[in-house]
Design a protein around this motif. Structure first.
Motif, short mmCIF file in Angstrom:
data_model
loop_
_atom_site.label_atom_id
_atom_site.label_comp_id
_atom_site.label_asym_id
_atom_site.label_seq_id
_atom_site.Cartn_x
_atom_site.Cartn_y
_atom_site.Cartn_z
N SER A 133 -31.28 13.10 51.37
CA SER A 133 -32.13 12.30 50.48
C SER A 133 -33.58 12.77 50.57
O SER A 133 -34.31 12.75 49.57
CB SER A 133 -32.02 10.81 50.83
OG SER A 133 -32.64 10.55 52.05
N LEU A 134 -34.01 13.20 51.75
CA LEU A 134 -35.36 13.73 51.88
C LEU A 134 -35.48 15.06 51.12
O LEU A 134 -36.49 15.32 50.46
CB LEU A 134 -35.71 13.95 53.36
CG LEU A 134 -35.90 12.69 54.21
CD1 LEU A 134 -36.03 13.06 55.68
CD2 LEU A 134 -37.14 11.91 53.76
N ARG A 135 -34.43 15.84 51.22
CA ARG A 135 -34.49 17.14 50.56
C ARG A 135 -34.56 16.98 49.04
O ARG A 135 -35.32 17.68 48.36
CB ARG A 135 -33.25 17.97 50.95
CG ARG A 135 -33.41 19.45 50.61
CD ARG A 135 -32.16 20.25 50.92
NE ARG A 135 -31.72 20.08 52.30
CZ ARG A 135 -32.34 20.60 53.37
NH1 ARG A 135 -33.42 21.32 53.20
NH2 ARG A 135 -31.87 20.41 54.57
N ARG A 161 -35.85 14.74 47.44
CA ARG A 161 -37.19 14.25 47.05
C ARG A 161 -38.28 15.27 47.34
O ARG A 161 -39.46 14.98 47.19
CB ARG A 161 -37.50 12.95 47.81
CG ARG A 161 -36.72 11.76 47.31
CD ARG A 161 -36.87 10.58 48.26
NE ARG A 161 -36.30 9.36 47.72
CZ ARG A 161 -35.01 9.09 47.71
NH1 ARG A 161 -34.15 9.96 48.19
NH2 ARG A 161 -34.55 7.96 47.19
N LEU A 165 -39.17 16.35 50.22
CA LEU A 165 -39.91 16.02 51.44
C LEU A 165 -39.53 16.91 52.62
O LEU A 165 -40.16 16.86 53.67
CB LEU A 165 -39.69 14.55 51.81
CG LEU A 165 -40.24 13.55 50.79
CD1 LEU A 165 -39.75 12.14 51.09
CD2 LEU A 165 -41.76 13.59 50.80
N LEU A 166 -38.46 17.70 52.43
CA LEU A 166 -38.06 18.64 53.47
C LEU A 166 -38.12 20.04 52.90
O LEU A 166 -37.86 20.24 51.71
CB LEU A 166 -36.61 18.37 53.91
CG LEU A 166 -36.34 17.39 55.04
CD1 LEU A 166 -34.86 17.43 55.38
CD2 LEU A 166 -37.17 17.70 56.27
#
Lengths: 194, 204
Positions: free
Chosen positions: A35-37, A39, A41-42
């Motif tokens: 989910s971070l990826r 977005r 964010l990773l």
């Protein structure tokens, strides 16, 4: 439980004994990473070796940071040399230092300042002939009930100071001045039974 | 205390320098992550803090494990977004818990007064302590509290927040926090049948 506002000591211990952590479900970590990826964010996938998880460091032990400077040891040495300002008489009190919910670990850069801060506090006690002993305690408390080792979700004490004071009021006043409280730690004060 | 040890401590600061193998500290991992956005430091932070964050979320949400996972996931997303602002004036764990509390507050408000209470949390104790039955009774009683009571009780009596902090975090009045705590403790005592919550000490 008593029908009063404050928790009893037994209630406090029962609540403290509840586990502070829970098992992380399988796959949850990967879902959060994904989910971070999505977005942005990773960064890209990294190899496991990209960030060394452990390393060997040379550092000033926490024993020095919190209880070092020969604190408790200092009192022994000082008495032996007759340099205390008062006779070491009077009831004993045990101060136990706990991390507490807001305890802030000293970073390496802060460690020298911590040493000086705790050292100054303990030094005053030592010079007044009130510091009997002090030690840093290692992590890894084992709690036993009957013949069983039980989980201890709360951290054990980080160290202790054995002091002399006229009475509990003075002992508490000394504890209130302990730098540990300013760093979010907890300090318990208890009289040693004569 | 042994005098010989005392002398050693007093005379030799170098003796206290020691080589240790340590996990990277939170601040090292945060800096590594912020600088690179790499997956590895994030995963290490995640593994270190998520067990406690999940437990907090489950308690605030009445034992609803699925909702707690969602809340913790959302908390991590928000926290990662703001990690560059984190200055380590508080513990990272405390800071992360704040995101969980915020998200759980939103969830509870969206549920209104119809919050379901499940037994998922109490059915899966992770620690399996010797006095599991007593701990489960207490845990179950906490989870069974009404949402408002439970949130204040968990934050005050289990996490260690002050009423001032609870008021800020839950966006309620400080007086409300105090009264909710009073009522929560009373309700908890009633749920436990009016019997003292005591520690079983295996006495005979």
């Amino acid at each position: 439980m008593k029908d009063e506002d404050e928790l009893t000591e037994a209630e406090r211990r029962a609540l403290d004994a509840l586990p502070a952590e829970t098992r992380v479900p399988a796959g949850f970590e990967d879902r959060v990473v994904e989910s971070l990826r999505t977005r942005g964010l990773l960064g890209g996938t990294t190899q496991p070796s990209a960030s060394p998880p452990r390393r060997r460091v040379l550092r000033l032990g926490l024993a020095a940071g919190l209880f070092g400077s020969g604190l408790g040891a200092g009192s022994v040495a000082a008495r032996r040399q007759g340099t205390t300002s008062q006779p070491d008489v009077g009831p004993l009190y045990l101060l136990l230092l706990y991390p507490g919910p807001r305890f802030v670990e000293g970073r390496a850069a802060d460690e020298a300042a911590r040493v000086a801060e705790y050292g100054a506090w303990a030094g005053r006690l030592r010079r007044a002939g009130q510091l009997v002993g002090a030690e840093k305690l290692k992590e890894g408390t084992r709690v036993l009930e009957g013949d069983t080792r039980v989980d201890s979700p709360e951290p054990g004490p980080q160290g202790y100071f054995l002091i002399r004071a006229q009475d509990m009021t003075e002992a508490e006043a000394i504890a209130r001045d302990c730098p540990h409280l300013r760093h979010g730690g907890r300090v318990s004060v208890q009289a040693v039974e004569a | 205390m042994q005098p010989s040890r005392a002398r050693s401590s007093l005379s030799s600061g170098e003796a206290r320098l020691k080589e240790e193998e340590v996990e990277p500290a939170d601040d090292e991992l945060v800096r590594a992550f912020v600088a690179s956005r790499a997956e590895e430091p994030f995963r290490l932070l995640f593994r270190r803090h998520t067990p406690a964050l999940l437990r907090l979320g489950q308690r605030l949400l009445g034992g609803d494990a699925a909702a707690a996972e969602d809340a913790v996931q959302e908390a991590w997303i928000r926290a990662v977004t703001r990690l560059p602002e984190f200055r380590f004036e508080s513990m990272l764990r405390t800071w992360l818990c704040g995101f969980v509390v915020n998200r759980c507050r939103e969830v509870l408000r969206s549920r209104g007064a119809t919050a379901p209470v499940t037994a998922e949390l109490v059915s899966e104790p992770t620690a399996a302590p010797a006095d599991t039955a007593r701990a489960l009774d207490l845990e179950r009683a906490v989870l069974g509290l009404a949402d408002g009571y439970r949130a204040v009780f968990v934050l005050h009596d289990l996490v260690g927040y002050t009423h001032h902090e609870i008021a800020e975090r839950l966006e309620i009045q400080e007086g409300t926090s105090k009264s909710q705590l009073f009522l929560a403790r009373r309700a908890l005592r009633q749920r436990l049948g009016g019997r003292p919550v005591r520690e079983d000490r295996h006495e005979g």
